[in-house]
Design a protein around this motif. Sequence first.
Motif, PDB file in Angstrom:
ATOM      1  N   GLU A 228       0.868  -1.346  -0.079  1.00  0.00           N
ATOM      2  CA  GLU A 228       0.095  -0.040   0.156  1.00  0.00           C
ATOM      3  C   GLU A 228       0.821   1.229  -0.034  1.00  0.00           C
ATOM      4  OE1 GLU A 228      -2.519   2.488  -0.417  1.00  0.00           O
ATOM      5  OE2 GLU A 228      -3.748   0.710   0.140  1.00  0.00           O
ATOM      6  N   ASP A 229       0.760   2.351  -1.051  1.00  0.00           N
ATOM      7  CA  ASP A 229       1.456   3.444  -1.163  1.00  0.00           C
ATOM      8  C   ASP A 229       1.019   4.433  -0.339  1.00  0.00           C
ATOM      9  OD1 ASP A 229      -0.541   3.451  -3.033  1.00  0.00           O
ATOM     10  OD2 ASP A 229       0.625   4.920  -4.229  1.00  0.00           O
ATOM     11  N   ASP A 230      -0.281   4.475   0.388  1.00  0.00           N
ATOM     12  CA  ASP A 230      -1.015   5.631   0.872  1.00  0.00           C
ATOM     13  C   ASP A 230      -0.765   5.234   2.476  1.00  0.00           C
ATOM     14  OD1 ASP A 230      -2.922   7.070   2.569  1.00  0.00           O
ATOM     15  OD2 ASP A 230      -4.199   6.992   0.629  1.00  0.00           O
ATOM     16  N   GLN A 231       0.185   5.883   2.901  1.00  0.00           N
ATOM     17  CA  GLN A 231       0.578   5.837   4.364  1.00  0.00           C
ATOM     18  C   GLN A 231      -0.627   5.964   5.428  1.00  0.00           C
ATOM     19  OE1 GLN A 231       3.607   8.722   5.581  1.00  0.00           O
ATOM     20  NE2 GLN A 231       3.864   7.908   7.685  1.00  0.00           N
TER      21      GLN A 231
ATOM     22  N   LEU B 265       0.064   1.184  -7.999  1.00  0.00           N
ATOM     23  CA  LEU B 265       1.036   1.333  -7.083  1.00  0.00           C
ATOM     24  C   LEU B 265       2.271   1.727  -8.129  1.00  0.00           C
ATOM     25  CD1 LEU B 265       1.300  -2.410  -5.559  1.00  0.00           C
ATOM     26  CD2 LEU B 265       0.976  -0.365  -4.172  1.00  0.00           C
TER      27      LEU B 265
ATOM     28  N   ALA C  13      -2.325   2.673   5.196  1.00  0.00           N
ATOM     29  CA  ALA C  13      -1.625   1.430   5.835  1.00  0.00           C
ATOM     30  C   ALA C  13      -1.356   1.750   7.469  1.00  0.00           C
ATOM     31  CB  ALA C  13      -0.033   1.568   5.046  1.00  0.00           C
ATOM     32  N   GLU C  14      -1.308   2.745   7.884  1.00  0.00           N
ATOM     33  CA  GLU C  14      -1.172   2.769   9.460  1.00  0.00           C
ATOM     34  C   GLU C  14      -2.401   2.596   9.927  1.00  0.00           C
ATOM     35  OE1 GLU C  14       0.097   6.912   9.707  1.00  0.00           O
ATOM     36  OE2 GLU C  14       2.227   6.424   9.585  1.00  0.00           O
TER      37      GLU C  14
ATOM     38  N   THR D 249       5.565  -0.419   0.052  1.00  0.00           N
ATOM     39  CA  THR D 249       5.065   1.043  -0.374  1.00  0.00           C
ATOM     40  C   THR D 249       5.105   0.841  -2.045  1.00  0.00           C
ATOM     41  OG1 THR D 249       7.104   2.180  -0.192  1.00  0.00           O
ATOM     42  CG2 THR D 249       5.640   2.474   1.687  1.00  0.00           C
ATOM     43  N   ASP D 250       5.801   0.073  -2.750  1.00  0.00           N
ATOM     44  CA  ASP D 250       5.958  -0.064  -4.110  1.00  0.00           C
ATOM     45  C   ASP D 250       5.630  -1.098  -4.618  1.00  0.00           C
ATOM     46  OD1 ASP D 250       8.706  -0.589  -5.102  1.00  0.00           O
ATOM     47  OD2 ASP D 250       8.985   1.245  -3.935  1.00  0.00           O
TER      48      ASP D 250
ATOM     49  N   GLN E 127       9.365  -3.233  -4.283  1.00  0.00           N
ATOM     50  CA  GLN E 127       9.768  -3.547  -2.971  1.00  0.00           C
ATOM     51  C   GLN E 127       8.657  -4.820  -2.450  1.00  0.00           C
ATOM     52  OE1 GLN E 127       8.636  -0.589  -0.129  1.00  0.00           O
ATOM     53  NE2 GLN E 127       9.933  -1.354   1.411  1.00  0.00           N
TER      54      GLN E 127
ATOM     55  N   ILE F 190       5.116  -3.901   5.650  1.00  0.00           N
ATOM     56  CA  ILE F 190       4.633  -2.982   4.597  1.00  0.00           C
ATOM     57  C   ILE F 190       5.587  -2.747   3.587  1.00  0.00           C
ATOM     58  CG2 ILE F 190       3.338  -0.474   4.095  1.00  0.00           C
ATOM     59  CD1 ILE F 190       2.652  -0.584   7.119  1.00  0.00           C
TER      60      ILE F 190
ATOM     61  N   ASP G 189      -2.812  -3.466  -2.920  1.00  0.00           N
ATOM     62  CA  ASP G 189      -3.283  -2.282  -3.876  1.00  0.00           C
ATOM     63  C   ASP G 189      -2.978  -2.418  -5.377  1.00  0.00           C
ATOM     64  OD1 ASP G 189      -4.723   0.241  -4.211  1.00  0.00           O
ATOM     65  OD2 ASP G 189      -2.784   1.249  -3.990  1.00  0.00           O
TER      66      ASP G 189
END
Length: 239
Positions: A9-12, A58, A15-16, A33-34, A37, A31, A55
């Motif tokens: 998930e690239d939306d922080q 990405l 994700a949090e 983020t892309d 990764q 997590i 997601d």
Amino acid sequence: MKLKILMVEDDQSVAEMMEMFFEKEGWTTEIATDGEQAVKMFAKNPDQYDLITLDLNLPKKDGIEVAKEVCAISPTIPIIMLTARSSEEEQIQGFNAGADDYVSKPFSPLALIARIKALQRRIRIDDKQEQTKSAENTEKFDVETDHIKISKSRREVLYDGQYVENITPKEFDLLYTMAQKPKQVFSREQLLESVWGYDYYGEDRTVDAHIKKLRQKLEKVGANVIQTVWGVGYKFDDS
């Protein structure tokens, strides 16, 4: 049920938020983020993860490509796609890439958790049934109709003696559920609960997308056995 989830998930903020809800369930989360990764993290130690939330949109590598590469490493890893896209074609792409479920954004964290639990429950039931079946006669079929034979332990479908190729786990479960009760009409809600294992949340396109791909694979061997009952749902009929 303790799980280790790879959240891509690239939306922080998303994700949090989900990490907080997962921690309340006693689940651990890593997590990415892309897309690049995510694949690297999974490839490093695929056995450590019980499930992936993925997601679709990405950076560097989109969710469809990530799902394909992850499934090439571990075909059995459960994947739930999270996306703002909602077209049937895009859902089918996700399922073909290896996704087991599809959740449209914005979504309820509690609903996502319910789907994760249902997916894990279904996997445990299937594993237990397969272990039981493996001790039985390997030539036995669980469902035999006029033209179709289905073995759940071997995940095999035959139409007039010809194997139906490349059926995904969810497509198999849909066919198996309906073929056990020929000519009975199943609503989308019933199929969601029977196959996915959770109550209906309005994602009827999930069923429609799987049925469409299942029909295409059956029709390759001449099996036009899933009928649409307009306004109600679907039924199996090979008479």
